[in-house]
Design a protein around this motif. Structure first.
Motif, PDB file in Angstrom:
ATOM      1  N   SER A  38      58.870 104.591  14.763  1.00  0.00           N
ATOM      2  CA  SER A  38      60.226 104.636  15.308  1.00  0.00           C
ATOM      3  C   SER A  38      61.213 103.870  14.422  1.00  0.00           C
ATOM      4  CB  SER A  38      60.263 104.048  16.710  1.00  0.00           C
ATOM      5  OG  SER A  38      61.570 104.138  17.246  1.00  0.00           O
ATOM      6  N   SER A  39      62.366 104.484  14.201  1.00  0.00           N
ATOM      7  CA  SER A  39      63.410 103.824  13.415  1.00  0.00           C
ATOM      8  C   SER A  39      64.349 102.998  14.283  1.00  0.00           C
ATOM      9  CB  SER A  39      64.223 104.853  12.630  1.00  0.00           C
ATOM     10  OG  SER A  39      64.882 105.736  13.523  1.00  0.00           O
ATOM     11  N   THR A  40      64.286 103.209  15.603  1.00  0.00           N
ATOM     12  CA  THR A  40      65.214 102.493  16.483  1.00  0.00           C
ATOM     13  C   THR A  40      64.534 102.133  17.793  1.00  0.00           C
ATOM     14  OG1 THR A  40      67.486 102.531  17.339  1.00  0.00           O
ATOM     15  CG2 THR A  40      66.189 104.565  17.581  1.00  0.00           C
ATOM     16  N   PHE A  41      65.115 101.178  18.523  1.00  0.00           N
ATOM     17  CA  PHE A  41      64.491 100.643  19.728  1.00  0.00           C
ATOM     18  C   PHE A  41      65.540 100.540  20.845  1.00  0.00           C
ATOM     19  CE2 PHE A  41      62.286  99.275  15.972  1.00  0.00           C
ATOM     20  CZ  PHE A  41      60.956  99.477  16.273  1.00  0.00           C
ATOM     21  N   VAL A  42      65.102 100.738  22.081  1.00  0.00           N
ATOM     22  CA  VAL A  42      66.013 100.822  23.222  1.00  0.00           C
ATOM     23  C   VAL A  42      66.568  99.453  23.596  1.00  0.00           C
ATOM     24  CG1 VAL A  42      66.151 101.394  25.689  1.00  0.00           C
ATOM     25  CG2 VAL A  42      64.896 102.892  24.123  1.00  0.00           C
ATOM     26  N   ARG A  61      63.462  93.710  18.888  1.00  0.00           N
ATOM     27  CA  ARG A  61      63.577  94.827  17.949  1.00  0.00           C
ATOM     28  C   ARG A  61      64.876  95.581  18.195  1.00  0.00           C
ATOM     29  NH1 ARG A  61      58.776  93.419  15.240  1.00  0.00           N
ATOM     30  NH2 ARG A  61      57.161  93.105  16.802  1.00  0.00           N
ATOM     31  N   SER A  62      65.533  95.973  17.119  1.00  0.00           N
ATOM     32  CA  SER A  62      66.726  96.796  17.283  1.00  0.00           C
ATOM     33  C   SER A  62      66.701  97.997  16.345  1.00  0.00           C
ATOM     34  CB  SER A  62      67.988  95.966  17.017  1.00  0.00           C
ATOM     35  OG  SER A  62      67.980  95.455  15.688  1.00  0.00           O
ATOM     36  N   TYR A  63      66.355  97.767  15.059  1.00  0.00           N
ATOM     37  CA  TYR A  63      66.425  98.840  14.080  1.00  0.00           C
ATOM     38  C   TYR A  63      65.441  98.511  12.958  1.00  0.00           C
ATOM     39  CZ  TYR A  63      68.687 102.463  11.231  1.00  0.00           C
ATOM     40  OH  TYR A  63      68.953 103.592  10.489  1.00  0.00           O
ATOM     41  N   THR A  64      64.726  99.524  12.466  1.00  0.00           N
ATOM     42  CA  THR A  64      63.618  99.286  11.550  1.00  0.00           C
ATOM     43  C   THR A  64      64.043  98.693  10.217  1.00  0.00           C
ATOM     44  OG1 THR A  64      62.045 100.823  12.535  1.00  0.00           O
ATOM     45  CG2 THR A  64      61.876 100.515  10.171  1.00  0.00           C
ATOM     46  N   ASP A 117      63.552  95.235  11.234  1.00  0.00           N
ATOM     47  CA  ASP A 117      62.291  94.788  11.814  1.00  0.00           C
ATOM     48  C   ASP A 117      61.540  95.984  12.395  1.00  0.00           C
ATOM     49  OD1 ASP A 117      60.348  93.024  12.605  1.00  0.00           O
ATOM     50  OD2 ASP A 117      61.325  92.502  14.486  1.00  0.00           O
ATOM     51  N   ASN A 118      60.200  95.901  12.366  1.00  0.00           N
ATOM     52  CA  ASN A 118      59.354  96.918  12.984  1.00  0.00           C
ATOM     53  C   ASN A 118      58.003  96.284  13.284  1.00  0.00           C
ATOM     54  OD1 ASN A 118      57.165  99.151  12.806  1.00  0.00           O
ATOM     55  ND2 ASN A 118      59.067 100.318  13.038  1.00  0.00           N
ATOM     56  N   PRO A 119      57.384  96.625  14.417  1.00  0.00           N
ATOM     57  CA  PRO A 119      56.088  96.006  14.750  1.00  0.00           C
ATOM     58  C   PRO A 119      55.006  96.259  13.702  1.00  0.00           C
ATOM     59  CG  PRO A 119      56.998  97.165  16.659  1.00  0.00           C
ATOM     60  CD  PRO A 119      57.870  97.512  15.498  1.00  0.00           C
ATOM     61  N   THR A 120      55.125  97.354  12.941  1.00  0.00           N
ATOM     62  CA  THR A 120      54.098  97.658  11.944  1.00  0.00           C
ATOM     63  C   THR A 120      54.072  96.632  10.821  1.00  0.00           C
ATOM     64  OG1 THR A 120      54.519  99.994  12.428  1.00  0.00           O
ATOM     65  CG2 THR A 120      53.145  99.517  10.525  1.00  0.00           C
ATOM     66  N   TYR A 121      55.227  95.986  10.575  1.00  0.00           N
ATOM     67  CA  TYR A 121      55.269  94.973   9.517  1.00  0.00           C
ATOM     68  C   TYR A 121      54.558  93.687   9.924  1.00  0.00           C
ATOM     69  CZ  TYR A 121      59.370  97.860   8.327  1.00  0.00           C
ATOM     70  OH  TYR A 121      60.225  98.892   8.070  1.00  0.00           O
ATOM     71  N   ASP A 122      54.540  93.406  11.224  1.00  0.00           N
ATOM     72  CA  ASP A 122      54.146  92.076  11.693  1.00  0.00           C
ATOM     73  C   ASP A 122      52.767  91.653  11.200  1.00  0.00           C
ATOM     74  OD1 ASP A 122      56.540  92.126  13.023  1.00  0.00           O
ATOM     75  OD2 ASP A 122      55.678  92.238  15.038  1.00  0.00           O
TER      76      ASP A 122
END
Length: 378
Positions: A28-32, A43-46, A49-54
Motif C-alpha cells: 500500500s502506498s497510502t494509509f487511512v 503511517r500516512s504515506y509510503t 514510512d511503510n511497515p515493510t521497511y521496519d
C-alpha cells in the motif's frame, strides 16, 4: 542473539495478525486517517514510512549495532543523502579510492551545489590529518576496503582525527559487510551500504542503506532528505532485501573463503603481476585489515594481469564460469575491467581486473581463470 542468528531469524519477529514466520509485504502506498483526521497507526504515506521497511531496518541496525537504520532506493541515494544533509560551503574530505559514481557525483554535482570537496589518500593518516580542517571540516567519508584496489583505511584512527576536528565520520562498508566489520563500534558516526551487493546477495534488488550511531540532528536531516527527495526503497524490494539478509552470514563467509583460495592460488602466478586482497599477508594494509575485519576479508579482490590492459581484457574475454558484469557481493562470480568503466579519473591500473568471488566451488573458479589466462596468451 549473536548477529548471525539475528540475521537468519530476522530478529525472530512474527506477524501478529497471521502468526506467519515469513514477514508480510505491505504494498500500500497510502494509509487511512482516523475519524478525527489523525494517524494513530503512525503511517500516512509510503514515501515517509511503510511497515515493510521496519523489519529490514531493525535487522540492519542490530547487525551494525546502531541506533537506527534507513533504506534507500539505491546505494547512491543513500550515500548522496549523507552529503545533501550538509550545507553549501561545508568542507568534506573523501577517500581517493572509492566507488567511482559517488566520486564523480561529489566532484561534479556536489561541488557545483556548494560543497568543498577534498580528495585524499585516507590510508595515509598524516595526509588525512593535514587535509582535515578543525572547525571547518564537517564530514570525513571513507570506503574500506576501497573499491577496486582494496585500499584499507584505519577506521578507529580516522574517527579520532575526524572527531578531534569536530567532524563526523561516515564509512562505506559495502565490501566488508557487517559480517566482518562494524564501523560504528570503531568510532564511525554513519555506516553506508550499497544493499544491492552482499546484503541482498542475489543480484536482483537495487537498494541502499544507512545506519547511524546516534539519532542526532544530522540523522534527522538525512531522513528528511530521503522523504523530500523521494529516494525511498520500494516495498517489494525491501521485502526481497530482508529475505536476502537472512542468509547473509553463510553466503558472505563462503564467498570470503573462496576469495582467499583464489587469491592465494594466483599470488606469484607467472601470468599475474599482482593480487590485491586484504587477506594476503604481504598486502599493504593487511595488518589494519586484520585488526578491524573480524573473521574474514570479504569476497572482493583484484588481479593485475601481465600484458597490461590488453592482457587483462583478453583474460576476461575467455572466462566461462566467471561472468563479465558490473557489481559485487552476489552468489555468482563476476569479473570486470574497471579502468574501462571508470574512465580517466579511475585509481584502477589498466591491467587490473576486479573480481567479485561468489559461492561456487573454489576449484572451478580457479580452473576457469587459469584457462582464461592461458587462452589470453594464444
Amino acid at each position: 542473539m549473536k548477529p548471525a542468528t539475528a540475521a537468519a531469524q530476522a530478529l525472530g519477529w512474527i506477524d501478529e495478525a497471521t502468526r506467519a514466520v515469513v514477514p508480510p509485504l505491505h504494498p500500500s502506498s497510502t494509509f487511512v486517517r482516523d475519524a478525527d483526521n489523525g494517524f494513530r497507526s503512525g503511517r500516512s504515506y509510503t514515501r515517509a514510512d511503510n511497515p515493510t521497511y521496519d523489519q529490514a531496518e531493525a535487522v540492519l541496525a542490530t547487525l551494525e549495532n546502531g541506533a537506527g537504520a534507513a533504506l534507500f532506493a539505491s546505494g547512491m541515494a543513500a550515500a548522496t543523502a549523507v552529503f545533501l544533509a550538509l550545507r553549501p560551503g561545508d568542507h568534506v574530505v573523501i577517500s581517493r579510492v572509492m566507488y567511482w559514481a559517488l566520486r564523480s557525483w561529489l566532484l561534479g554535482f556536489a561541488t557545483d551545489w556548494g560543497l568543498r570537496v577534498e580528495v585524499v589518500d585516507t590510508t595515509d593518516l598524516d595526509a588525512l590529518e593535514a587535509a582535515v580542517r578543525p572547525g571547518e571540516t564537517t564530514l570525513v567519508w571513507i570506503e574500506t576496503p576501497g573499491n577496486p584496489t582494496l585500499a584499507i583505511t584505519d577506521i578507529a584512527a580516522t574517527a579520532g582525527i575526524a572527531h578531534a576536528a569536530g567532524a563526523r565520520l561516515a564509512v562505506d562498508s559495502t565490501v566488508a559487510t557487517p559480517v566482518f566489520t562494524r564501523p560504528l563500534d570503531l568510532g564511525a558516526d554513519v555506516v553506508m551500504h550499497s544493499a544491492t551487493k552482499s546484503l541482498n546477495g542475489h543480484s536482483d534488488v537495487l537498494a541502499g542503506a544507512l545506519v547511524t550511531r546516534a539519532a542526532d540532528a544530522h540523522w534527522e536531516a538525512i531522513k528528511r532528505v530521503r522523504v523530500q527527495s523521494g529516494g525511498v526503497l520500494g516495498t517489494f524490494e525491501a521485502w526481497l532485501l530482508l529475505r536476502g539478509m537472512r542468509t547473509l552470514y553463510p553466503r558472505v563467509r563462503a564467498a570470503a573463503a573462496n576469495a582467499m583460495a583464489v587469491a592465494q592460488h594466483f599470488q606469484g602466478h607467472p601470468l599475474v603481476e599482482d593480487v590485491l586482497y586484504p587477506g594476503l599477508a604481504d598486502f599493504p594494509g593487511h595488518a589494519v585489515a586484520a585488526r578491524q575485519m573480524q573473521g574474514g576479508f570479504g569476497s572482493l579482490m583484484s588481479i593485475r594481469v601481465k600484458g597490461g590492459e590488453q592482457g587483462a581484457i583478453a583474460a576476461a574475454a575467455n572466462v566461462k564460469i566467471w561472468k563479465r558484469a558490473t557489481s559485487l557481493g552476489g552468489v555468482e562470480s563476476l569479473v570486470e575491467h574497471r579502468a574501462s568503466v571508470e574512465g580517466a579519473q579511475s585509481p584502477a591500473p589498466p591491467d587490473l581486473l576486479r573480481m567479485s568471488v561468489g559461492i561456487e566451488d573454489a576449484g572451478d573458479l580457479i580452473d576457469d581463470f587459469e584457462q582464461a589466462l592461458a587462452a589470453s596468451r594464444r
